[in-house]
Design a protein around this motif. Sequence first.
Motif, PDB file in Angstrom:
ATOM      1  N   ALA A 116       3.351  -0.302   2.242  1.00 37.07           N
ATOM      2  CA  ALA A 116       4.372  -1.182   1.905  1.00 37.07           C
ATOM      3  C   ALA A 116       4.279  -2.674   2.331  1.00 37.07           C
ATOM      4  CB  ALA A 116       5.642  -0.591   2.225  1.00 37.07           C
ATOM      5  N   GLN A 117       3.804  -2.790   3.766  1.00 39.59           N
ATOM      6  CA  GLN A 117       3.748  -4.159   4.431  1.00 39.59           C
ATOM      7  C   GLN A 117       2.448  -4.866   3.585  1.00 39.59           C
ATOM      8  OE1 GLN A 117       5.464  -5.708   7.043  1.00 39.59           O
ATOM      9  NE2 GLN A 117       4.534  -7.186   5.793  1.00 39.59           N
ATOM     10  N   GLU A 118       1.542  -4.012   3.338  1.00 35.81           N
ATOM     11  CA  GLU A 118       0.585  -4.829   2.479  1.00 35.81           C
ATOM     12  C   GLU A 118       0.857  -5.416   1.073  1.00 35.81           C
ATOM     13  OE1 GLU A 118      -3.122  -6.617   1.613  1.00 35.81           O
ATOM     14  OE2 GLU A 118      -2.672  -5.822   3.561  1.00 35.81           O
ATOM     15  N   ILE A 119       1.885  -4.634   0.477  1.00 33.85           N
ATOM     16  CA  ILE A 119       2.164  -5.047  -0.816  1.00 33.85           C
ATOM     17  C   ILE A 119       3.044  -6.260  -0.786  1.00 33.85           C
ATOM     18  CG2 ILE A 119       3.701  -4.270  -2.543  1.00 33.85           C
ATOM     19  CD1 ILE A 119       2.343  -1.797  -2.684  1.00 33.85           C
ATOM     20  N   VAL A 120       3.923  -6.295   0.408  1.00 35.32           N
ATOM     21  CA  VAL A 120       4.854  -7.580   0.657  1.00 35.32           C
ATOM     22  C   VAL A 120       4.224  -8.742   0.873  1.00 35.32           C
ATOM     23  CG1 VAL A 120       6.573  -8.381   2.512  1.00 35.32           C
ATOM     24  CG2 VAL A 120       6.697  -6.090   1.605  1.00 35.32           C
ATOM     25  N   PHE A 139      12.770  -5.379  -1.411  1.00 38.96           N
ATOM     26  CA  PHE A 139      13.252  -3.997  -1.002  1.00 38.96           C
ATOM     27  C   PHE A 139      11.819  -2.994  -0.977  1.00 38.96           C
ATOM     28  CE2 PHE A 139      15.963  -0.125  -2.418  1.00 38.96           C
ATOM     29  CZ  PHE A 139      16.211   0.476  -0.949  1.00 38.96           C
ATOM     30  N   VAL A 140      11.632  -2.209  -0.158  1.00 36.97           N
ATOM     31  CA  VAL A 140      10.842  -1.095  -0.485  1.00 36.97           C
ATOM     32  C   VAL A 140      10.981   0.285  -0.246  1.00 36.97           C
ATOM     33  CG1 VAL A 140       8.797  -2.947  -0.029  1.00 36.97           C
ATOM     34  CG2 VAL A 140       9.962  -1.951   1.875  1.00 36.97           C
ATOM     35  N   THR A 141      10.491   1.215  -1.065  1.00 35.31           N
ATOM     36  CA  THR A 141      10.950   2.488  -0.731  1.00 35.31           C
ATOM     37  C   THR A 141       9.876   3.417  -0.674  1.00 35.31           C
ATOM     38  OG1 THR A 141      11.206   2.747  -3.098  1.00 35.31           O
ATOM     39  CG2 THR A 141      13.212   2.070  -1.936  1.00 35.31           C
ATOM     40  N   GLY A 198      10.384  14.639  -7.776  1.00 35.90           N
ATOM     41  CA  GLY A 198      10.310  14.287  -6.129  1.00 35.90           C
ATOM     42  C   GLY A 198      11.693  13.587  -5.636  1.00 35.90           C
ATOM     43  N   SER A 199      11.409  12.987  -4.500  1.00 38.72           N
ATOM     44  CA  SER A 199      12.596  12.465  -3.783  1.00 38.72           C
ATOM     45  C   SER A 199      12.141  11.296  -2.926  1.00 38.72           C
ATOM     46  CB  SER A 199      13.318  13.437  -2.951  1.00 38.72           C
ATOM     47  OG  SER A 199      12.301  14.094  -1.966  1.00 38.72           O
ATOM     48  N   PHE A 200      12.996  10.124  -2.826  1.00 37.28           N
ATOM     49  CA  PHE A 200      12.975   9.360  -1.945  1.00 37.28           C
ATOM     50  C   PHE A 200      13.005   9.596  -0.436  1.00 37.28           C
ATOM     51  CE2 PHE A 200      13.775   7.011  -5.848  1.00 37.28           C
ATOM     52  CZ  PHE A 200      12.856   6.123  -5.696  1.00 37.28           C
ATOM     53  N   ILE A 201      12.193   9.128   0.503  1.00 35.93           N
ATOM     54  CA  ILE A 201      12.366   9.603   1.930  1.00 35.93           C
ATOM     55  C   ILE A 201      12.452   8.307   2.888  1.00 35.93           C
ATOM     56  CG2 ILE A 201      11.224  11.837   1.326  1.00 35.93           C
ATOM     57  CD1 ILE A 201       8.670  10.470   2.354  1.00 35.93           C
ATOM     58  N   ALA A 202      12.244   7.193   2.358  1.00 37.64           N
ATOM     59  CA  ALA A 202      12.396   6.123   3.378  1.00 37.64           C
ATOM     60  C   ALA A 202      12.753   4.919   2.429  1.00 37.64           C
ATOM     61  CB  ALA A 202      11.366   6.049   4.339  1.00 37.64           C
ATOM     62  N   LYS A 203      13.562   3.950   3.319  1.00 36.11           N
ATOM     63  CA  LYS A 203      13.675   2.699   2.431  1.00 36.11           C
ATOM     64  C   LYS A 203      13.847   1.527   3.551  1.00 36.11           C
ATOM     65  CE  LYS A 203      18.769   2.910   2.931  1.00 36.11           C
ATOM     66  NZ  LYS A 203      19.944   3.052   2.135  1.00 36.11           N
ATOM     67  N   ALA A 204      13.452   0.116   3.175  1.00 30.39           N
ATOM     68  CA  ALA A 204      13.354  -0.849   4.042  1.00 30.39           C
ATOM     69  C   ALA A 204      13.621  -2.324   3.257  1.00 30.39           C
ATOM     70  CB  ALA A 204      12.216  -0.831   5.038  1.00 30.39           C
ATOM     71  N   THR A 205      13.985  -3.444   3.909  1.00 25.04           N
ATOM     72  CA  THR A 205      13.984  -4.718   3.397  1.00 25.04           C
ATOM     73  C   THR A 205      13.030  -5.595   3.985  1.00 25.04           C
ATOM     74  OG1 THR A 205      16.121  -4.083   2.224  1.00 25.04           O
ATOM     75  CG2 THR A 205      15.737  -6.359   2.383  1.00 25.04           C
ATOM     76  N   ALA A 206      12.262  -6.382   3.392  1.00 21.38           N
ATOM     77  CA  ALA A 206      11.580  -7.776   4.075  1.00 21.38           C
ATOM     78  C   ALA A 206      12.455  -8.879   3.557  1.00 21.38           C
ATOM     79  CB  ALA A 206      10.149  -7.443   3.545  1.00 21.38           C
ATOM     80  N   GLY A 209      11.726 -11.524   5.267  1.00 19.77           N
ATOM     81  CA  GLY A 209      10.720 -12.569   5.543  1.00 19.77           C
ATOM     82  C   GLY A 209       9.303 -12.048   5.087  1.00 19.77           C
ATOM     83  N   LYS A 210       8.480 -12.380   6.162  1.00 20.68           N
ATOM     84  CA  LYS A 210       7.006 -11.796   5.962  1.00 20.68           C
ATOM     85  C   LYS A 210       6.763 -10.287   6.322  1.00 20.68           C
ATOM     86  CE  LYS A 210       4.677 -16.318   6.064  1.00 20.68           C
ATOM     87  NZ  LYS A 210       3.775 -16.916   6.672  1.00 20.68           N
ATOM     88  N   THR A 211       7.543  -9.889   7.477  1.00 14.69           N
ATOM     89  CA  THR A 211       7.551  -8.532   7.852  1.00 14.69           C
ATOM     90  C   THR A 211       8.791  -7.626   7.725  1.00 14.69           C
ATOM     91  OG1 THR A 211       6.249  -9.828   9.763  1.00 14.69           O
ATOM     92  CG2 THR A 211       7.011  -7.378  10.273  1.00 14.69           C
ATOM     93  N   ILE A 212       8.308  -6.218   7.457  1.00 11.72           N
ATOM     94  CA  ILE A 212       9.349  -5.413   7.338  1.00 11.72           C
ATOM     95  C   ILE A 212       9.517  -4.771   8.831  1.00 11.72           C
ATOM     96  CG2 ILE A 212       9.835  -2.982   6.293  1.00 11.72           C
ATOM     97  CD1 ILE A 212       7.654  -3.398   4.266  1.00 11.72           C
ATOM     98  N   ASP A 213      10.744  -5.264   9.107  1.00 13.60           N
ATOM     99  CA  ASP A 213      11.101  -4.867  10.599  1.00 13.60           C
ATOM    100  C   ASP A 213      11.686  -3.299  10.877  1.00 13.60           C
ATOM    101  OD1 ASP A 213      10.333  -7.369  11.350  1.00 13.60           O
ATOM    102  OD2 ASP A 213      12.412  -8.227  10.569  1.00 13.60           O
ATOM    103  N   LYS A 214      12.432  -2.799   9.848  1.00 12.29           N
ATOM    104  CA  LYS A 214      13.067  -1.753  10.205  1.00 12.29           C
ATOM    105  C   LYS A 214      13.357  -0.867   8.896  1.00 12.29           C
ATOM    106  CE  LYS A 214      17.624  -0.029  11.917  1.00 12.29           C
ATOM    107  NZ  LYS A 214      18.183   1.138  10.713  1.00 12.29           N
ATOM    108  N   TRP A 215      12.758   0.428   9.235  1.00 10.42           N
ATOM    109  CA  TRP A 215      12.831   1.469   8.146  1.00 10.42           C
ATOM    110  C   TRP A 215      14.066   2.591   8.337  1.00 10.42           C
ATOM    111  CZ3 TRP A 215       9.844   1.972   3.801  1.00 10.42           C
ATOM    112  CH2 TRP A 215       8.634   1.253   3.517  1.00 10.42           C
TER     113      TRP A 215
END
Length: 382
Positions: A208-212, A227-229, A242-250, A252-258
């Motif tokens: 996810a960070q690489e895609i951001v 927004f990455v999931t 299946g199902s979603f198991i995690a989400k986060a929002t970048a 800026g450049k870095t995803i800080d919190k999942w």
Amino acid sequence: MNDVMWKRSLALFAVALLLVLGGCGQLTNSSSTASTGTTSNRKVQTTGNYSTTGYNSVVTEGHYKTSAARGVAADYANNALDVKGMETGLMQLSQDVFSPNKYTFQEGQYISAANVKNWLGRKSKSNATGLNPEANGSTDPDKRVPEYLGTMVEQDYMTGSGSKLSLGGISIALGMNAVDYYQKEQYGATFQTKVNKDKQLQEGKTMAQEIVDRLRAKNNVGNVPIFVTIYSLAEQDSLVSGSFIAKATATGKTIDKWDSVDQQSGVLPTVNNQKPINSADATAFNNFKTQVQNFFPNLSGVTASVHYLDGALTQMTVNIQTQFYGQTEIMSFTNYVASVANKLLPGNAPIQIIVSSVNTTQALITRNSGEKEFTTNVLQNY
């Protein structure tokens, strides 16, 4: 009904559901006013909103703006139900970041078909952008390096209207393999490497960070929220997605919190003495099933798929397989099912009931979230 007939009924239900949803796209006209304008000399307007999420969607010069990468990504999914599950689930989760009151939905335009094909592949000398790790040469299920990323979905969320419509944010779903299927030789037997949830999360967060990073490097993306999931894909023979198991929002450049996502999917009635996700909903469905089958015993099966987010029912889809074809019989049956559904099925959740024979969808009975009564639609199959 024995297990074979029950599974066959559910399989037919899945196909019917995909055909129905694929045909209508869950787009409905609404009381919202469509906006029209011109962007770079191209006429742009928005449709009525999606009934389950409230988003309007972008139409350019009279054509719905599709994503060229969607077909490629869908081809990589092991289970067709996951394609719909990822798309609709990502849109639902995106509401917390991109409010339907402020944003307009658009299918992904920034990750190309070539990007998807390369990114879903293994990293190698010929594919430097592959997100899956290089193979280690082993074909042993427990020693080989699996492909963790199975498929992906991009959705764009636009701000403004007409000539001022512009990108406001991007949502990404990464479909991680719970099982990586592979062959030791071309056209040979299929083998499996299982991937646990912890490993899916670990690999998914890194990807996810690489895609951001890659999206930030593209023209016209800028610093909009991304927004990455992370989505855990179902196995090939699963009767539910299946199902979603995690989400986060970048931002800026870095995803800080999942944050973890509590999403579950299941089938009713349950099989192999499994415990239902929600016992009250399971009881309500079983009562509905019993009453319908008692009134019209000439049925092949009554089954349902259920989906929950944070413990709350977000969708129930019921499939009723019939063995009759008379139009008046179908009309009477549809009206009866709607009345029983009003009395017995859970309230305050979207419910869709599909009445079908082996080859034909005969009727649709639907109720959106917040509505009190079901709407019936008997199809004229001449």
